[in-house]
Design a protein around this motif. Structure first.
Motif, PDB file in Angstrom:
ATOM      1  N   ARG A  89       2.445   7.865  -4.304  1.00 42.92           N
ATOM      2  CA  ARG A  89       3.564   8.795  -4.339  1.00 42.92           C
ATOM      3  C   ARG A  89       3.468   9.685  -3.106  1.00 42.92           C
ATOM      4  NH1 ARG A  89       2.614  10.924 -10.294  1.00 42.92           N
ATOM      5  NH2 ARG A  89       2.342   8.887 -11.200  1.00 42.92           N
ATOM      6  N   PRO A  90       4.596  10.233  -2.686  1.00 44.62           N
ATOM      7  CA  PRO A  90       4.523  11.160  -1.552  1.00 44.62           C
ATOM      8  C   PRO A  90       3.480  12.241  -1.812  1.00 44.62           C
ATOM      9  CG  PRO A  90       6.794  10.630  -2.029  1.00 44.62           C
ATOM     10  CD  PRO A  90       5.960  10.000  -3.130  1.00 44.62           C
ATOM     11  N   GLY A  91       2.626  12.444  -0.860  1.00 48.36           N
ATOM     12  CA  GLY A  91       1.532  13.397  -0.953  1.00 48.36           C
ATOM     13  C   GLY A  91       0.606  13.172   0.228  1.00 48.36           C
ATOM     14  N   GLU A  92      -0.624  13.661   0.108  1.00 46.37           N
ATOM     15  CA  GLU A  92      -1.565  13.564   1.233  1.00 46.37           C
ATOM     16  C   GLU A  92      -1.897  12.131   1.620  1.00 46.37           C
ATOM     17  OE1 GLU A  92      -5.079  15.971   1.361  1.00 46.37           O
ATOM     18  OE2 GLU A  92      -4.078  17.548   0.225  1.00 46.37           O
ATOM     19  N   ALA A  93      -2.169  11.272   0.645  1.00 45.88           N
ATOM     20  CA  ALA A  93      -2.533   9.884   0.957  1.00 45.88           C
ATOM     21  C   ALA A  93      -1.378   9.167   1.646  1.00 45.88           C
ATOM     22  CB  ALA A  93      -2.949   9.145  -0.304  1.00 45.88           C
ATOM     23  N   TYR A  94      -0.178   9.376   1.152  1.00 47.30           N
ATOM     24  CA  TYR A  94       0.993   8.749   1.745  1.00 47.30           C
ATOM     25  C   TYR A  94       1.217   9.277   3.158  1.00 47.30           C
ATOM     26  CZ  TYR A  94       5.776   7.165   2.359  1.00 47.30           C
ATOM     27  OH  TYR A  94       6.905   6.560   2.843  1.00 47.30           O
ATOM     28  N   GLN A  95       1.079  10.569   3.350  1.00 47.92           N
ATOM     29  CA  GLN A  95       1.266  11.169   4.673  1.00 47.92           C
ATOM     30  C   GLN A  95       0.219  10.656   5.663  1.00 47.92           C
ATOM     31  OE1 GLN A  95       1.269  15.359   3.892  1.00 47.92           O
ATOM     32  NE2 GLN A  95       3.392  15.364   3.171  1.00 47.92           N
ATOM     33  N   ALA A  96      -0.996  10.458   5.202  1.00 43.46           N
ATOM     34  CA  ALA A  96      -2.052   9.925   6.071  1.00 43.46           C
ATOM     35  C   ALA A  96      -1.706   8.507   6.522  1.00 43.46           C
ATOM     36  CB  ALA A  96      -3.396   9.949   5.353  1.00 43.46           C
TER      37      ALA A  96
ATOM     38  N   GLU B 149       0.835  -1.208   0.000  1.00 42.33           N
ATOM     39  CA  GLU B 149       0.000   0.000   0.000  1.00 42.33           C
ATOM     40  C   GLU B 149       0.865   1.251   0.000  1.00 42.33           C
ATOM     41  OE1 GLU B 149      -4.077  -0.727   2.342  1.00 42.33           O
ATOM     42  OE2 GLU B 149      -2.270  -1.166   3.500  1.00 42.33           O
ATOM     43  N   LEU B 150       1.916   1.228   0.798  1.00 40.70           N
ATOM     44  CA  LEU B 150       2.803   2.389   0.862  1.00 40.70           C
ATOM     45  C   LEU B 150       3.532   2.606  -0.459  1.00 40.70           C
ATOM     46  CD1 LEU B 150       4.265   1.867   4.427  1.00 40.70           C
ATOM     47  CD2 LEU B 150       2.720   3.684   3.707  1.00 40.70           C
ATOM     48  N   MET B 151       3.776   1.526  -1.177  1.00 40.35           N
ATOM     49  CA  MET B 151       4.504   1.624  -2.449  1.00 40.35           C
ATOM     50  C   MET B 151       3.624   2.152  -3.584  1.00 40.35           C
ATOM     51  SD  MET B 151       7.511   0.636  -1.641  1.00 40.35           S
ATOM     52  CE  MET B 151       8.357   0.208  -3.128  1.00 40.35           C
ATOM     53  N   THR B 152       2.298   2.051  -3.456  1.00 46.60           N
ATOM     54  CA  THR B 152       1.425   2.462  -4.553  1.00 46.60           C
ATOM     55  C   THR B 152       1.154   3.958  -4.559  1.00 46.60           C
ATOM     56  OG1 THR B 152      -0.573   2.009  -3.269  1.00 46.60           O
ATOM     57  CG2 THR B 152       0.257   0.229  -4.672  1.00 46.60           C
TER      58      THR B 152
END
Length: 129
Positions: free
Chosen positions: A108-115, A103-106
């Motif tokens: 890109r750094p941004g809001e979803a990743y930060q959440a 999930e973390l790999m799918t």
């Protein structure tokens, strides 16, 4: 005939009054939280994971209003996917399930990743000994 109808009505009332949810605290750990907090956790799981047959285990209180636990849900094929940690903040009705590596790999750094990183960090800080 009347008994059969009565039995069906009673069954419908029992399943209907609970929202037809079948989530369970599989290991009895909800007893330590109390019925109201356990129901809140199960309701948040239902709302966020949309899994009517989720199995919840190892519920425990952490600092403040934080509840930690594990949840096992079914995939599209109807198979349980394995337990994953989650964190609930009762004060804000926040629920987050710890993301897996893929999930973390799918994202890109941004809001979803930060959440997802926020959920991971809360879980590691508050839920692991």
């Amino acid at each position: 005939m009347v008994r059969a109808v009565s039995a069906l009505l009673c069954l419908a009332m029992v399943t209907g009054s609970s929202g037809a949810r079948a989530q369970i605290v599989d290991d009895g750990s909800g007893a330590a939280l109390g019925p109201a907090d356990t129901r809140t956790v199960l309701d948040l799981i239902d709302r966020h994971l949309k899994s009517p047959d989720a199995k919840v285990t190892v519920l425990r209180r952490s600092a403040g209003a934080i509840i930690c636990g594990s949840v096992n849900v079914k995939n599209r094929e109807g198979l349980y996917t394995g337990e994953r940690g989650f964190v609930v903040d009762l004060a804000t009705s926040f629920f987050g399930r710890v993301p897996e590596g893929p999930e973390l790999m799918t994202f890109r750094p941004g809001e979803a990743y930060q959440a997802m990183e926020r959920i991971r960090q809360i879980y590691f800080d508050r839920c692991l000994d």
